[in-house]
Design an enzyme around this catalytic site. Structure first.
Site, PDB file in Angstrom:
ATOM      1  N   ARG A 167      30.822  39.955  21.120  1.00  9.73           N
ATOM      2  CA  ARG A 167      30.681  40.294  22.546  1.00  9.73           C
ATOM      3  C   ARG A 167      31.831  41.192  23.029  1.00  9.73           C
ATOM      4  NH1 ARG A 167      26.459  38.199  21.473  1.00  9.73           N
ATOM      5  NH2 ARG A 167      25.221  36.876  22.869  1.00  9.73           N
ATOM      6  N   SER A 236      23.716  34.251  29.323  1.00  9.59           N
ATOM      7  CA  SER A 236      24.827  33.327  29.061  1.00  9.59           C
ATOM      8  C   SER A 236      25.951  33.624  30.040  1.00  9.59           C
ATOM      9  CB  SER A 236      25.370  33.520  27.647  1.00  9.59           C
ATOM     10  OG  SER A 236      24.390  33.256  26.690  1.00  9.59           O
ATOM     11  N   GLU A 332      31.365  35.221  30.174  1.00 12.86           N
ATOM     12  CA  GLU A 332      30.865  36.393  29.451  1.00 12.86           C
ATOM     13  C   GLU A 332      30.450  37.468  30.448  1.00 12.86           C
ATOM     14  OE1 GLU A 332      27.298  38.173  27.790  1.00 12.86           O
ATOM     15  OE2 GLU A 332      27.263  36.277  26.690  1.00 12.86           O
TER      16      GLU A 332
END
Ligand code: EPU
Length: 355
Positions: A167, A236, A332
């Site tokens: 990520r 998420s 995130e």
């Protein structure tokens, strides 16, 4: 006609962020051609205004009105070059990610099927190196083209230069706020093999087609992840945390069933959704914000939530997870204030008793 003449004022961004939060952009423009970038940035620069690009708006938490220029990336177009053993596909940054994946499969160019139904645009995909079901963008992306605000010209980085990690990429680090991504190039091998070693994909037959994997991924995502048009969310909300082997051993002695996956540098990755779920927080709500009923890693805008509701819920979850597992969850999603992106920790603070 100059692109500057199409800039609008005081535009509501609720339909441009999948959390459906009501924040306004002081100035707003739709970008259709890479050649217009220079003019827009010069316009904002002359007025000393901050600017930001929104693709699908699927990974943003808009904390308040934005005081500068919001550029909606709508650059379109897909180009395919057939090589002896692969397809090189160049997709413009404003293409919708899922429609792009679907198109490649329908054209007999498999490889991206595990990444089906990830919300957002092609241009946003390299920034956080999107990933799902055992595949991440870095496995298939070969180049990223962008406008550099440092050199005021178009540039291209190879996959290696993009410094992809979980990520993460150079676009979130050294090149943050310095580029506008215009095109992403993919290299899809003709010797395709289904990647079906993750969760529900293990049940698929060995000779499953790319379309078969695509359909199964869509089915699994639809069953667990809320559709943003129905229930506002940004996928998420937290990253899956990394812990040391010692920490993992201590946790496993108390929770032998805790999911964990090996990660780099001798660390292990935990499932943030599992930690939150274990604390009984599925469905827990504060104001209009709630933890999703079916997937605890997703926070939802249940009933006209304000950004403050989501922040309070986020702090509560961090506090609980910290107290029970000594793990500090990191968001995130990207936090955006009136003048631009801000580190989530600057807004959230630290849980009580955290070092
Ligand atoms: N789990 C629970 N309860 C929950 C959620 C998860 O017990 O409420 C458990 C699951 O049973 C499983 C483990 O936690 O054992 C991991 O869950 P899952 O496979 O659903 O994946 P995830 O780690 O929660 C990650 C990505 C998702 C991606 C899925 C599938 C991150 C932060 N999230 O989620 O990506 O779709 O894997 O590959 O890495 C996104 O980035 O927005 C996103 C949705």
């Amino acid at each position: 006609m100059s692109v500057v003449s199409s800039i609008q004022s005081d535009v509501d961004l609720s339909s441009y962020n999948t959390f459906a939060l009501a924040a306004k952009a002081k100035h707003f423009v739709e970008l259709k051609h890479a050649k217009d970038i220079k003019e827009l940035i010069a316009w904002a620069g002359a007025k000393q205004l901050p600017w930001m690009v929104i693709g699908g708006g699927s990974n943003l938490l808009l904390l308040e009105d934005f005081s500068g220029l919001v550029i909606i990336n709508q650059m379109r177009g897909i180009e395919v070059i057939e090589n002896a053993d692969s397809y090189t596909i160049k997709a413009a940054a404003g293409e919708d990610w899922h429609q792009f994946v679907q198109w490649t499969i329908s054209q007999g160019m498999p490889g991206l099927e595990n990444l089906a139904l990830i919300p957002g645009t092609v241009g946003a995909s390299p920034v956080q190196n999107i990933g799902a079901y055992g595949v991440e963008l870095a496995d298939l992306c070969s180049e990223v083209e962008f406008y550099s605000l440092v050199t005021n010209s178009m540039q291209t980085l190879s996959k290696k230069q993009c410094e992809f990690a979980y990520r993460d990429s150079i676009f979130k680090a050294q090149l943050k706020d310095q580029v506008i991504i215009s095109k992403v190039t993919f290299e899809l091998s003709k010797s395709w093999v289904a990647k079906r070693d993750y969760g529900g994909l293990r049940l698929l037959a060995e000779d499953v087609s790319a379309q078969g994997v695509f359909d199964q991924v869509c089915k699994m995502r639809i069953s667990k992840l809320p559709e943003p048009k129905v229930l506002g969310n940004a996928g998420s909300f937290f990253k899956n945390p990394l812990v040391s082997q010692d920490h993992l051993s201590r946790l496993l002695s108390r929770y032998p069933e805790m999911p964990n996956y090996p990660a780099s540098k001798g660390q292990s990755k935990l499932a943030a959704g599992w930690l939150i779920d274990k604390l009984g927080l599925k469905g827990f709500s504060i104001g209009g914000a709630a933890v999703h009923q079916d997937q605890a890693l997703v926070l939802v805008n249940k009933a006209n939530a304000e950004a403050g509701d989501i922040l309070t819920l986020c702090r509560h979850i961090r506090q609980q997870v910290w107290q029970s597992f000594a793990v500090l969850l990191q968001p995130e999603v990207r936090f955006i204030k009136h003048s631009g992106e801000i580190e989530p920790s600057a807004v959230l603070g630290k849980p009580d008793a955290a070092e």
